[in-house]
Structures are given as structure tokens and as C-alpha cells.
Enzyme design. Structure first.
Site, PDB file in Angstrom:
ATOM      1  N   HIS A  45       5.957   1.596  -0.340  1.00  0.00           N
ATOM      2  CA  HIS A  45       7.127   0.730  -0.533  1.00  0.00           C
ATOM      3  C   HIS A  45       7.011  -0.137  -1.784  1.00  0.00           C
ATOM      4  O   HIS A  45       8.004  -0.655  -2.282  1.00  0.00           O
ATOM      5  CB  HIS A  45       7.375  -0.144   0.709  1.00  0.00           C
TER       6      HIS A  45
ATOM      7  N   ASP B  33       3.524   4.963   4.526  1.00  0.00           N
ATOM      8  CA  ASP B  33       3.443   3.885   3.536  1.00  0.00           C
ATOM      9  C   ASP B  33       2.191   3.970   2.670  1.00  0.00           C
ATOM     10  O   ASP B  33       1.472   2.982   2.494  1.00  0.00           O
ATOM     11  CB  ASP B  33       3.518   2.518   4.225  1.00  0.00           C
TER      12      ASP B  33
ATOM     13  N   GLY C  58       2.676  -9.393  -1.464  1.00  0.00           N
ATOM     14  CA  GLY C  58       1.784  -9.148  -2.599  1.00  0.00           C
ATOM     15  C   GLY C  58       0.493  -8.468  -2.192  1.00  0.00           C
ATOM     16  O   GLY C  58      -0.177  -7.846  -3.020  1.00  0.00           O
ATOM     17  N   ASN C  59       0.127  -8.571  -0.889  1.00  0.00           N
ATOM     18  CA  ASN C  59      -1.060  -7.878  -0.385  1.00  0.00           C
ATOM     19  C   ASN C  59      -0.834  -6.383  -0.212  1.00  0.00           C
ATOM     20  O   ASN C  59      -1.783  -5.598  -0.168  1.00  0.00           O
ATOM     21  CB  ASN C  59      -1.501  -8.448   0.965  1.00  0.00           C
ATOM     22  N   SER C  60       0.431  -5.989  -0.090  1.00  0.00           N
ATOM     23  CA  SER C  60       0.748  -4.588   0.202  1.00  0.00           C
ATOM     24  C   SER C  60       0.097  -3.638  -0.793  1.00  0.00           C
ATOM     25  O   SER C  60       0.196  -3.829  -2.007  1.00  0.00           O
ATOM     26  CB  SER C  60       2.259  -4.381   0.165  1.00  0.00           C
TER      27      SER C  60
ATOM     28  N   GLY D 111      11.095   9.912  -6.030  1.00  0.00           N
ATOM     29  CA  GLY D 111      11.731   8.796  -6.718  1.00  0.00           C
ATOM     30  C   GLY D 111      13.004   8.285  -6.084  1.00  0.00           C
ATOM     31  O   GLY D 111      13.834   7.674  -6.762  1.00  0.00           O
TER      32      GLY D 111
END
Length: 316
Positions: A52, A82, A158-160, A210
Site C-alpha cells: 500500500h 500487503d 510511516g512504519n508501514s 500499477g
């Protein structure tokens, strides 16, 4: 502290640019917005991150601990699990890499830690325990397979894409998402297991397309007046991606339909390489087979539903 010093140079910040729709009154316009996530090196040219974070990114940069930035592109991505694989335009000199552990050996109660960029605070560490393991890998369909490790180690925006690491310094999972009612971390975070990551990114190897897709089935398919029982509504498409280069068009209007927030006005994919999309695992499995190990130059034909007409987009 010793383990952190060892793995930290392998962790990177992923900087992205992507298109977003901004609505103001009756006006809707497309703007470019920035995003960020985390990732980690597995070779001097390859990075693993969350799907994601990069699925519809028009531009990708990988930022290292010493400040170096290297452009990258997406090689493969799986939205349900993911996970995504990136390839940098040039190699990282003196690369520090991480190894993927056997996540089948992970036990609930095992201590783990996470390194990433929560809210842009690069190379931050949080620690906790494995709280549970959630599996959905009963069939062979790579589009629906997933396996998540639940943890109470703090995970935030932001950790993803960053690694969740065991006390041997090995990666057992790729940080995915959190369960939250406030928007912040509440003690329940999820990471895609290292084994599902290895299986999808290195065994199945379906090319990144995409696009951001939403299945249309049942009542939703009837609302869009599809000429068949099911289809895939294109939300956004990266223009330089395989589907974008082929001419697949994305949506331009935000709407809430049947309680679901959608971007409409774009193509609806009906078939890929002769395989018609149906709301079944068999259909998705067939589509996955025709997409496996495809390159950007292999033959590709997509039938889309556009403005009430079937249109064939192809590359020979």
C-alpha cells in the site's frame, strides 16, 4: 541496542509521490501528494516494503541512514498480503542486508522489535511481543492469500513496510497496518509474515500492474451496468506502469455508493489475456497464472468497460 545497531543500516525510508483527488464544492482536481513508508534491504539493489506504500506511486525514492537517496521502481506487489518488492536504479555500495526468517517457527509471546519511520521519524525503534498469528492461506490463489503476525510493538503512520525483527536479528514480518479507533496506535499491529512474503515475491512473481482496483460483484456490478457478473473498477493507475502504458484509464470523481467510498469514471477491467474476471477463486487463480513471471514487454491484452462500451487494449 546491539541488534538495533546491527540491523538499522539495512532499514530505509521510502519517499513517494502519487496522484490524489481533491474535492472543493463542485470542483474536483488531481494533485500530486507526497507519502512515506519504511522498507529494508535484502540485496544491494532490492528492497522489501508494504504494497500500500508503493502500489500507485508515480515516483519512488529510497533514503538510507547516511542520507543517500536512490530512485527505485516496483517489481512486484500483492495488495491482499500487503507486500512489495522494489528494485533500485543503481546498487547501494557496501549494502547492509537483512535475512527473512522462517515465520512458521514464530511463537506467541516471542519478543520482537520494529525499526521504521513513524510520522517521518526515521530509524525509530519500538519493541513488544508476538500477540497472535492470523492465517488465510488455504487456497493457492496469490491474490487472496495472506498471513499476518499480530504484535503489541508500537506501529504508526510511516512504519508501514518496515521489518519486524526477532531477537536473532532476522525479519519475521513486513509491517502492514494497525487496528485503531483513534487514528493512533492502540496496541494491535499487524505484519505480513516472512514466509508469505517469500512465497509471493520470490516464488509466484506476479508483475506489478500499477493500479488500485476494487472488485465489483453482485449489486455493485448491477449498479455499474456491467455486461458480465463481475469486474474490477480502476481507482488509480500509474501512467508508466504496465497497465498505464497499455492505456487503462483511472477515475476522476469521488462518490459514496452503497456505503463504499469509490473513485468512479475510470475503466472497469473485464478480462486479462483471455481470462474473464468472475467473483470466484478459480477466476482469480487463472488470472494470476497468466500474470505470473510476466515482464513489461510480454504480450498483454485487457478488455475494459468504458463509457458503456467494451474496449480491447493490447500489446503484442
Amino acid at each position: 541496542s546491539d541488534l538495533y545497531e546491527k540491523v538499522n543500516p539495512a532499514v530505509v525510508v521510502i519517499l513517494t509521490e502519487q496522484k490524489e483527488l481533491i474535492s472543493s464544492g463542485k470542483m474536483t482536481k488531481t494533485v500530486t501528494s507526497g507519502g512515506l513508508g519504511s522498507g529494508f534491504m535484502i540485496s544491494d539493489t532490492q528492497i522489501i516494503t508494504a504494497a500500500h506504500v508503493v502500489q500507485v506511486a508515480e515516483k519512488l525514492d529510497v533514503q538510507f541512514l547516511d542520507g543517500e537517496i536512490i530512485p527505485a521502481k516496483v517489481i512486484s506487489a500483492y495488495a491482499n498480503a500487503d507486500v512489495a518488492l522494489l528494485e533500485m536504479i543503481w546498487p547501494r555500495k557496501n549494502a547492509i542486508t537483512l535475512n527473512l526468517a522462517d515465520s512458521d517457527q514464530v511463537k506467541i509471546g516471542e519478543r520482537v522489535f520494529v525499526v521504521g519511520a513513524p510520522y517521518g521519524l526515521g530509524h525509530s525503534l519500538s519493541s513488544g511481543y508476538v500477540s497472535g498469528i492470523i492465517k488465510d492461506i488455504e487456497d493457492k490463489n496469490p491474490f487472496t492469500n495472506s498471513e499476518y503476525i499480530q504484535t503489541d510493538a508500537a506501529i504508526n503512520t510511516g512504519n508501514s513496510g518496515g521489518p519486524i525483527i526477532n531477537m536473532n536479528g532476522e525479519v519475521i514480518g513486513v509491517v502492514s497496518n494497525i487496528f485503531t479507533q483513534t487514528g493512533g496506535f492502540q496496541g494491535i499491529g499487524f505484519a505480513s509474515s516472512s514466509n508469505i512474503t517469500k512465497d509471493l515475491l520470490f516464488e509466484k512473481k506476479i508483475i506489478w500492474n500499477g493500479t488500485d482496483l476494487v472488485p465489483l460483484t453482485g449489486k455493485m456490478a448491477k449498479i455499474f451496468n456491467l455486461p458480465q457478473e463481475s469486474g474490477l473498477l480502476v481507482q488509480r493507475v500509474v501512467k508508466v506502469s504496465p497497465f498505464g502504458i497499455l492505456g487503462v484509464e483511472d477515475g476522476d470523481t469521488e462518490m459514496t455508493i452503497n456505503g463504499e467510498q469509490l473513485i468512479v469514471g475510470g475503466d472497469i477491467i473485464l478480462a486479462i489475456n483471455g481470462v474473464t474476471f468472475e467473483n470466484s477463486d478459480e477466476s482469480l487463480l487463472e488470472i494470476s497464472k497468466v500474470m505470473e513471471r510476466k515482464t513489461e514487454t510480454d504480450p498483454l491484452e485487457i478488455i475494459v468497460f468504458r463509457a458503456g462500451q467494451k474496449i480491447t487494449l493490447g500489446r503484442k
